[in-house]
Write a protein that holds these residues in place. Structure first.
Motif, PDB file in Angstrom:
ATOM      1  N   VAL A  56      24.358  64.613  31.819  1.00 52.71           N
ATOM      2  CA  VAL A  56      25.674  65.236  31.909  1.00 52.71           C
ATOM      3  C   VAL A  56      25.535  66.703  31.513  1.00 52.71           C
ATOM      4  CG1 VAL A  56      28.047  65.233  31.060  1.00 52.71           C
ATOM      5  CG2 VAL A  56      26.816  63.071  31.326  1.00 52.71           C
ATOM      6  N   ASP A  57      26.013  67.595  32.389  1.00 54.20           N
ATOM      7  CA  ASP A  57      26.069  69.025  32.095  1.00 54.20           C
ATOM      8  C   ASP A  57      27.527  69.449  32.062  1.00 54.20           C
ATOM      9  OD1 ASP A  57      23.284  69.439  32.042  1.00 54.20           O
ATOM     10  OD2 ASP A  57      23.208  69.834  34.198  1.00 54.20           O
ATOM     11  N   SER A  58      27.837  70.413  31.205  1.00 59.19           N
ATOM     12  CA  SER A  58      29.196  70.922  31.095  1.00 59.19           C
ATOM     13  C   SER A  58      29.208  72.424  31.323  1.00 59.19           C
ATOM     14  CB  SER A  58      29.772  70.613  29.710  1.00 59.19           C
ATOM     15  OG  SER A  58      29.835  69.232  29.506  1.00 59.19           O
ATOM     16  N   TYR A  59      30.230  72.874  32.038  1.00 56.83           N
ATOM     17  CA  TYR A  59      30.396  74.293  32.334  1.00 56.83           C
ATOM     18  C   TYR A  59      31.840  74.689  32.056  1.00 56.83           C
ATOM     19  CZ  TYR A  59      26.029  73.622  34.833  1.00 56.83           C
ATOM     20  OH  TYR A  59      24.734  73.316  35.145  1.00 56.83           O
ATOM     21  N   SER A  60      32.029  75.818  31.396  1.00 57.01           N
ATOM     22  CA  SER A  60      33.381  76.316  31.159  1.00 57.01           C
ATOM     23  C   SER A  60      33.762  77.387  32.181  1.00 57.01           C
ATOM     24  CB  SER A  60      33.512  76.873  29.743  1.00 57.01           C
ATOM     25  OG  SER A  60      32.578  77.908  29.531  1.00 57.01           O
ATOM     26  N   ASP A  61      32.800  77.853  32.952  1.00 56.14           N
ATOM     27  CA  ASP A  61      33.038  78.892  33.947  1.00 56.14           C
ATOM     28  C   ASP A  61      33.113  78.269  35.340  1.00 56.14           C
ATOM     29  OD1 ASP A  61      33.062  81.835  34.658  1.00 56.14           O
ATOM     30  OD2 ASP A  61      31.324  81.147  35.819  1.00 56.14           O
ATOM     31  N   LEU A  62      34.245  78.450  35.998  1.00 58.92           N
ATOM     32  CA  LEU A  62      34.463  77.863  37.318  1.00 58.92           C
ATOM     33  C   LEU A  62      33.420  78.352  38.319  1.00 58.92           C
ATOM     34  CD1 LEU A  62      37.693  77.125  39.113  1.00 58.92           C
ATOM     35  CD2 LEU A  62      36.079  78.588  40.280  1.00 58.92           C
ATOM     36  N   ALA A  63      33.134  79.650  38.346  1.00 61.51           N
ATOM     37  CA  ALA A  63      32.175  80.193  39.310  1.00 61.51           C
ATOM     38  C   ALA A  63      30.781  79.624  39.091  1.00 61.51           C
ATOM     39  CB  ALA A  63      32.146  81.723  39.219  1.00 61.51           C
TER      40      ALA A  63
END
Length: 81
Positions: A56-63
């Motif tokens: 599982v990876d998490s990103y806070s930046d939409l781009a």
């Protein structure tokens, strides 16, 4: 799917953040990615789960999330048979 389409998908998922929606990307019937948008402390987090690796990876930046997804699905859909 273009990066703009993926960004629109991510925005749509986050628009309904009060509902637990999971979007699954599959190629040839094999799940390659599960995607969710979570809201944590008023921040949108994109959670990408790779079922084949149980990662599982998490990103806070939409781009950034859109770029990762676009690269992954482009790679899988353009692999020679």
């Amino acid at each position: 799917m273009t990066i703009e389409h993926v960004k629109n998908l991510l925005s749509s998922l986050c628009h309904f953040s009060e509902v637990d929606i999971t979007h699954t990307f599959s190629f040839n019937g094999i799940r390659i990615l599960k995607l969710r948008c979570l809201t944590i402390n008023s921040q949108q987090i994109f959670e990408l789960t790779y079922p084949d690796r149980d990662v599982v990876d998490s990103y806070s930046d939409l781009a950034e999330a859109a770029k990762v997804i676009t690269n992954l699905i482009s790679k899988d859909t353009h692999t020679p048979a």
